[in-house]
Design a protein around this motif. Structure first.
Motif, mmCIF file in Angstrom:
data_model
loop_
_atom_site.group_PDB
_atom_site.id
_atom_site.type_symbol
_atom_site.label_atom_id
_atom_site.label_comp_id
_atom_site.label_asym_id
_atom_site.label_seq_id
_atom_site.Cartn_x
_atom_site.Cartn_y
_atom_site.Cartn_z
ATOM 1 N N ILE A 93 -22.810 -2.785 10.972
ATOM 2 C CA ILE A 93 -23.711 -3.882 10.621
ATOM 3 C C ILE A 93 -23.881 -4.828 11.807
ATOM 4 O O ILE A 93 -24.961 -5.393 12.024
ATOM 5 C CB ILE A 93 -23.175 -4.643 9.393
ATOM 6 C CG1 ILE A 93 -23.247 -3.743 8.155
ATOM 7 C CG2 ILE A 93 -23.942 -5.945 9.164
ATOM 8 C CD1 ILE A 93 -22.706 -4.383 6.897
ATOM 9 N N GLU A 94 -22.828 -4.976 12.591
ATOM 10 C CA GLU A 94 -22.895 -5.867 13.756
ATOM 11 C C GLU A 94 -23.937 -5.395 14.769
ATOM 12 O O GLU A 94 -24.477 -6.201 15.534
ATOM 13 C CB GLU A 94 -21.518 -5.958 14.416
ATOM 14 C CG GLU A 94 -21.435 -6.993 15.530
ATOM 15 C CD GLU A 94 -20.073 -7.019 16.201
ATOM 16 O OE1 GLU A 94 -19.992 -7.536 17.335
ATOM 17 O OE2 GLU A 94 -19.104 -6.509 15.610
ATOM 18 N N THR A 152 -26.809 -4.640 14.095
ATOM 19 C CA THR A 152 -28.046 -5.281 13.674
ATOM 20 C C THR A 152 -27.951 -6.793 13.779
ATOM 21 O O THR A 152 -28.857 -7.453 14.301
ATOM 22 C CB THR A 152 -28.391 -4.885 12.224
ATOM 23 O OG1 THR A 152 -28.520 -3.464 12.149
ATOM 24 C CG2 THR A 152 -29.682 -5.549 11.777
ATOM 25 N N THR A 153 -26.852 -7.362 13.282
ATOM 26 C CA THR A 153 -26.712 -8.826 13.279
ATOM 27 C C THR A 153 -26.386 -9.381 14.651
ATOM 28 O O THR A 153 -26.679 -10.538 14.944
ATOM 29 C CB THR A 153 -25.590 -9.242 12.318
ATOM 30 O OG1 THR A 153 -24.330 -8.708 12.785
ATOM 31 C CG2 THR A 153 -25.855 -8.721 10.911
ATOM 32 N N ASN A 154 -25.733 -8.562 15.482
ATOM 33 C CA ASN A 154 -25.254 -9.021 16.786
ATOM 34 C C ASN A 154 -24.350 -10.249 16.620
ATOM 35 O O ASN A 154 -24.310 -11.130 17.483
ATOM 36 C CB ASN A 154 -26.419 -9.345 17.724
ATOM 37 C CG ASN A 154 -25.999 -9.359 19.180
ATOM 38 O OD1 ASN A 154 -25.065 -8.658 19.580
ATOM 39 N ND2 ASN A 154 -26.664 -10.158 19.992
ATOM 40 N N HIS A 155 -23.635 -10.287 15.503
ATOM 41 C CA HIS A 155 -22.751 -11.418 15.179
ATOM 42 C C HIS A 155 -21.577 -10.853 14.392
ATOM 43 O O HIS A 155 -21.744 -10.360 13.275
ATOM 44 C CB HIS A 155 -23.508 -12.467 14.364
ATOM 45 C CG HIS A 155 -22.813 -13.791 14.298
ATOM 46 N ND1 HIS A 155 -21.585 -13.955 13.697
ATOM 47 C CD2 HIS A 155 -23.178 -15.021 14.760
ATOM 48 C CE1 HIS A 155 -21.224 -15.218 13.771
ATOM 49 N NE2 HIS A 155 -22.163 -15.888 14.426
ATOM 50 N N LYS A 188 -20.576 -12.761 10.943
ATOM 51 C CA LYS A 188 -21.634 -12.563 9.946
ATOM 52 C C LYS A 188 -21.592 -11.135 9.401
ATOM 53 O O LYS A 188 -21.832 -10.910 8.204
ATOM 54 C CB LYS A 188 -23.001 -12.853 10.569
ATOM 55 C CG LYS A 188 -24.184 -12.698 9.616
ATOM 56 C CD LYS A 188 -24.073 -13.627 8.423
ATOM 57 C CE LYS A 188 -24.229 -15.077 8.816
ATOM 58 N NZ LYS A 188 -24.265 -15.974 7.625
ATOM 59 N N ALA A 189 -21.260 -10.178 10.246
ATOM 60 C CA ALA A 189 -21.144 -8.795 9.789
ATOM 61 C C ALA A 189 -20.006 -8.656 8.782
ATOM 62 O O ALA A 189 -20.113 -7.911 7.800
ATOM 63 C CB ALA A 189 -20.914 -7.872 10.982
ATOM 64 N N TYR A 239 -21.275 -9.870 5.431
ATOM 65 C CA TYR A 239 -22.162 -8.921 4.761
ATOM 66 C C TYR A 239 -21.371 -7.789 4.109
ATOM 67 O O TYR A 239 -21.697 -7.356 3.002
ATOM 68 C CB TYR A 239 -23.169 -8.357 5.763
ATOM 69 C CG TYR A 239 -24.261 -9.328 6.150
ATOM 70 C CD1 TYR A 239 -24.493 -10.484 5.402
ATOM 71 C CD2 TYR A 239 -25.069 -9.104 7.258
ATOM 72 C CE1 TYR A 239 -25.489 -11.380 5.754
ATOM 73 C CE2 TYR A 239 -26.073 -9.992 7.613
ATOM 74 C CZ TYR A 239 -26.270 -11.127 6.857
ATOM 75 O OH TYR A 239 -27.260 -12.022 7.201
#
Length: 276
Positions: free
Chosen positions: A148-149, A151-154, A157-158, A161
């Motif tokens: 997921i990171e 996509t989020t590049n964070h 936050k990943a 999610y």
């Protein structure tokens, strides 16, 4: 014409004259070869080597599997056989697992605060789900976070999610889904996670290892208490001692260092930034 120099007696000194001549020649030497010509930049005059090839593309580098020869750090390289238990704590997986534990405990804490009416008290079943998640977060779960990171590049936050995905299957947790990470910044999660990692490493690995070394040195101090030992100072013989006494000195010093380590990282005091 060679310049002449006078020595402290006022006479011409061949050594000083030779030195002065060399210095004058150096100062008079042309410096054009060290500077770019007019209209030419420094980058053109002295190009630097870069990782980009002449066609503007970054050259492909062979991907090396992790081993003692290819590890970036000696901790995973030559010392990997001794430090491998720490990978569960200080690796990327270990950090993600600690973040999950902090997020889960924070949601449980919100549910225990009567003033936060949006998050009612959890049942024993909901708390068990959060406890199991914090304790049993696997490498496979961590890989989902990394996916997921992308996509989020964070990173934090990943984690949020992935937790929401897991909570969605539990009705009680799904009802308070948006309170995951509520009122938190990334640093609120990270600093507590680092504190948990440090505490776990100290309690499970570092302090037990130090205790083992202290115990062994203390044993040697007792065993060699009567063995004389010639001491030295500044390369000369000094007051004699015993081998046991010198061992006891090192045991005491290491014990003192152990106490300092406990004071520096053995507690989570100072890591807590949240208070409602």
């Amino acid at each position: 014409m060679q310049s002449k120099a006078l020595c402290s007696q006022g006479r011409t000194c061949r050594l000083h004259t030779k030195h002065a001549s060399r210095k004058a020649a150096h100062l008079a030497a042309p410096v054009a070869h060290t500077l770019p010509r007019s209209g030419v930049s420094m980058a053109t005059a002295a190009p630097e080597k870069t990782a980009v090839s002449s066609n503007g593309k970054v050259p492909q580098v062979e991907k090396l599997e992790l081993s003692e020869l290819t590890a970036v750090s000696p901790l995973d390289g030559r010392y990997g056989r001794s430090t491998h238990p720490l990978r569960h704590i200080f690796s990327e997986y270990g950090l993600i697992k600690a973040r999950v534990a902090v997020e889960a405990r924070w949601l449980q804490q919100l549910a225990e605060i009567p003033e936060v009416t949006e998050v009612p008290a959890f049942s024993a079943d909901a708390n068990a789900v959060l406890d199991d998640l914090a304790a049993g977060f696997s490498v496979e779960d961590a890989q989902k976070v990394k996916d997921i990171e992308k996509t989020t590049n964070h990173d934090v936050k990943a984690v949020e999610y992935v937790l929401k995905q897991k909570f969605a299957g539990h009705p009680e947790l799904a009802a308070v889904l948006e309170f995951t990470h509520f009122a938190c910044t990334s640093e609120d999660i990270n600093n507590l996670s680092h504190g948990l990692m440090l505490t776990e490493a100290l309690q499970k690995h570092v302090l037990p290892a130090m205790d083992q070394v202290i115990s062994e040195i203390s044993r040697l101090a007792s065993e060699y208490a009567d063995i004389p030992m010639l001491c030295r100072t500044h390369g000369q013989t000094a007051t004699p001692s015993t081998m046991g006494k010198e061992m006891a000195v090192f045991a005491y010093r290491l014990q003192r260092q152990r106490q300092q380590v406990c004071g520096a990282g053995g507690r989570l005091d100072g890591f807590q930034h949240h208070k409602l």
